[in-house]
Design an enzyme around this catalytic site. Structure first.
Site, PDB file in Angstrom:
ATOM      1  N   ASP A  64     -69.929  16.078 -23.034  1.00 41.91           N
ATOM      2  CA  ASP A  64     -69.253  15.330 -21.978  1.00 41.91           C
ATOM      3  C   ASP A  64     -68.459  16.312 -21.127  1.00 41.91           C
ATOM      4  O   ASP A  64     -67.698  17.130 -21.656  1.00 41.91           O
ATOM      5  CB  ASP A  64     -68.308  14.281 -22.562  1.00 41.91           C
ATOM      6  CG  ASP A  64     -69.052  13.140 -23.241  1.00 41.91           C
ATOM      7  OD1 ASP A  64     -70.297  13.141 -23.181  1.00 41.91           O
ATOM      8  OD2 ASP A  64     -68.398  12.269 -23.814  1.00 41.91           O
TER       9      ASP A  64
ATOM     10  N   ASP B 176     -72.724  -0.278 -21.885  1.00 40.33           N
ATOM     11  CA  ASP B 176     -71.453   0.007 -22.536  1.00 40.33           C
ATOM     12  C   ASP B 176     -70.674  -1.299 -22.617  1.00 40.33           C
ATOM     13  O   ASP B 176     -70.485  -1.971 -21.595  1.00 40.33           O
ATOM     14  CB  ASP B 176     -70.656   1.037 -21.733  1.00 40.33           C
ATOM     15  CG  ASP B 176     -71.469   2.288 -21.443  1.00 40.33           C
ATOM     16  OD1 ASP B 176     -72.208   2.719 -22.346  1.00 40.33           O
ATOM     17  OD2 ASP B 176     -71.367   2.827 -20.329  1.00 40.33           O
TER      18      ASP B 176
END
Length: 233
Positions: free
Chosen positions: A8, A129
């Site tokens: 990330d 998500d």
């Protein structure tokens, strides 16, 4: 099952978030290129890269770093975060990405999603998500009124072949994946489900495999040394 390590990125650095909270950002690993090489050397057969700058605002993309990572990699790269235009899709594919994860745009821009699927279907993955079973968008900062199962069914109808499912409440917590929600989404649709968020150890991977999950994205547990396998298990 394929275990996919995650990188990330915020401002060119490797980070991890806690439950998707940008105020709870922790630097992990080292230089992104060095981290990529380490993952590949350890047996990774695919690496998942998220542009968190792009995920948050859909504009501040780390193209050059992602291009560098794709060029340096000897395994396929999956990229997510702020992919909301065909221009972005084409730039990332040109940079060398193999799979692109569409999140916010898949829910908010049906015209774009349809165009991306029509032209680049083999490269398009949809990320779902969820927080309390409701779909979250814009870097997980907006909770919608769309249930994750309903959204998954709609994506299947559109021809999406792979869905990455993340229970935000588990992400970065090392509390284990949400097996109940993962099994529910797997039973609701006939597409490949990729688990993401909460994996704490190798046993979690075995538990995911037992319910038929084919791929799992793992971040913090790998950086902390709690997951020791990459590639196929």
């Amino acid at each position: 099952m394929l275990v996919i390590p995650a990188i990330d990125l915020i401002d060119g650095k490797c980070v991890r978030l806690y439950q998707g909270d940008f105020s709870k950002t922790m630097a992990v690993g080292g230089d992104p290129v060095d981290q990529l090489h380490q993952f590949v050397k350890s047996g990774a057969k695919m690496v998942h890269i998220v542009d968190l700058d792009g995920a948050r605002n859909g504009a501040a993309r780390q193209y050059e770093l992602i291009r560098l990572l794709c060029n340096q990699s000897t395994v396929p790269i999956q990229v997510g975060g702020g992919i909301r235009t065909m221009e972005t899709v084409e730039k990332l594919l040109e940079a060398g990405a193999t799979r692109l994860v569409l999140g916010t745009s898949a829910l908010e821009d049906e015209v774009f999603l349809d165009a991306a699927l029509q032209k680049y279907s083999s490269h398009i993955v949809v990320g779902i998500d969820a927080k309390d079973e409701m779909v979250a968008t814009r870097g997980w900062e907006t909770i919608t009124e769309t249930h994750y199962i309903d959204f998954a069914k709609k994506m299947e109808e559109k021809g999406v072949e792979t869905i990455v499912f993340t229970d935000i409440s588990r992400d970065g917590t090392l509390t284990g994946p949400n097996l109940q929600q993962l099994e529910a989404i797997k039973n609701a649709v006939h597409v490949k489900i990729v688990a993401s968020g909460g994996v704490k150890d190798n046993q979690d991977l075995e538990d995911l495999k037992a319910i038929g999950i084919e791929e799992a994205i793992v971040g913090k547990a790998i950086y902390d040394g709690k997951v020791t396998v990459m590639g196929d298990i």
